[in-house]
Design an enzyme around this catalytic site. Structure first.
Site, short mmCIF file in Angstrom:
data_model
loop_
_atom_site.label_atom_id
_atom_site.label_comp_id
_atom_site.label_asym_id
_atom_site.label_seq_id
_atom_site.Cartn_x
_atom_site.Cartn_y
_atom_site.Cartn_z
N GLU A 84 0.81 -1.21 0.00
CA GLU A 84 0.00 0.00 0.00
C GLU A 84 0.86 1.27 0.00
O GLU A 84 0.43 2.31 0.49
CB GLU A 84 -0.95 0.00 1.20
CG GLU A 84 -2.04 -1.05 1.10
CD GLU A 84 -3.11 -0.89 2.15
OE1 GLU A 84 -4.28 -0.69 1.80
OE2 GLU A 84 -2.76 -0.95 3.36
N HIS A 103 0.00 4.75 8.38
CA HIS A 103 -1.15 3.88 8.09
C HIS A 103 -1.14 2.75 9.10
O HIS A 103 -0.15 2.04 9.25
CB HIS A 103 -1.09 3.32 6.67
CG HIS A 103 -2.18 2.32 6.39
ND1 HIS A 103 -3.50 2.57 6.69
CD2 HIS A 103 -2.14 1.07 5.86
CE1 HIS A 103 -4.24 1.53 6.36
NE2 HIS A 103 -3.43 0.60 5.84
N HIS A 105 -3.91 -0.16 11.51
CA HIS A 105 -5.17 -0.91 11.55
C HIS A 105 -5.68 -1.03 12.98
O HIS A 105 -5.80 -2.14 13.50
CB HIS A 105 -4.98 -2.31 10.97
CG HIS A 105 -4.61 -2.35 9.53
ND1 HIS A 105 -4.36 -3.54 8.87
CD2 HIS A 105 -4.46 -1.37 8.61
CE1 HIS A 105 -4.06 -3.29 7.61
NE2 HIS A 105 -4.10 -1.98 7.42
#
Length: 246
Positions: A84, A103, A105
């Site tokens: 990504e 980034h 999660h």
């Protein structure tokens, strides 16, 4: 490595460790980028003996050519950029004032996004930066796709707009900052908002935003308190738990 970037590599590695230590990422998922100049950034890459973000070392942080989307230092070896990477290249290209992109999660953020409720400023002095972040509005990107292409990244950047944080529905969070600490602390703020929302709802109540008058009484305590001191706390917690970098 002797390219003069050792200190910045260490910053990125510590940022990855803090994210894992605080539960923002699990196992090998998540990454950080830090702009070096107009066309290059340091990116947490994955090597042949990947152990996850909790165990990130400076050698895992590689110079990446953001236009080519590939590792550009002399020791690429068997390392690979994150799948990504377009998250980072697109945000850094669209926002020249942004120096760092995170980034992650965070499970609570994922659950909150799937539940479909906005992260409103439901508390005040408990976490003032988080309250102000929520009051300004945290946009939600509606897609749960793996952001591997320029097209998908462009959609994500459009959802982000000028905000410093974006929730990816059923996926995670993207945050930006002036440095690694800034972007990671912002991700922690989003996680705090989601966690408190979920806890309130778990006891059967639907939280509402605090009154504007209360929000107006939440001062900016300054970067020395909200940034430097708080970041030292997280680094000290890493050291205490044996996760610091020697």
């Amino acid at each position: 490595m002797s390219d003069g970037l050792d200190g910045l590599r260490r910053d990125v590695a510590l940022g990855c460790r803090v994210m894992a230590h605080r539960g923002l990422v699990e196992n090998i998922l998540g990454h950080i980028s830090l702009r070096i100049d107009g066309g290059r950034a340091l990116v947490r890459c994955r090597g042949p003996r990947e152990r996850g973000l909790r165990f990130t070392v400076p050698d895992d942080v590689r110079v990446v050519d953001m236009d080519a989307g590939e590792i550009a230092d002399d020791r690429a070896g068997d390392y690979a950029v994150p799948s990504e990477l377009p998250i980072h290249t697109s945000v850094l290209a669209a926002h020249p004032d942004v120096e760092c992109v995170v980034h992650a999660h965070p499970p609570d953020v994922v659950v909150a996004s799937l539940a479909g409720f906005a992260l409103e400023p439901i508390f005040g002095a408990y976490d003032i930066p988080a309250a102000h972040l929520a009051a300004a509005g945290i946009p939600v990107h509606p897609r749960s796709a793996l952001i591997r292409t320029a097209e998908l990244a462009g959609e994500m950047v459009a959802s982000l707009g000028e905000a410093p944080a974006l929730v990816l529905r059923g996926h995670g969070v993207v945050t930006t900052g002036a440095d690694v600490a800034d972007a990671v602390l912002r991700a922690l703020q989003v996680d705090t908002l989601a966690r408190i929302h979920l806890r309130v709802r778990a006891v059967g109540s639907v939280p509402g935003a605090i009154p504007d008058a209360d929000l107006g009484e939440l001062p900016d305590l300054g970067s020395a308190f909200n940034h430097e001191t708080l970041w030292r706390h997280h680094l000290a917690a890493l050291e205490q738990d044996g996760l610091g970098l020697t």
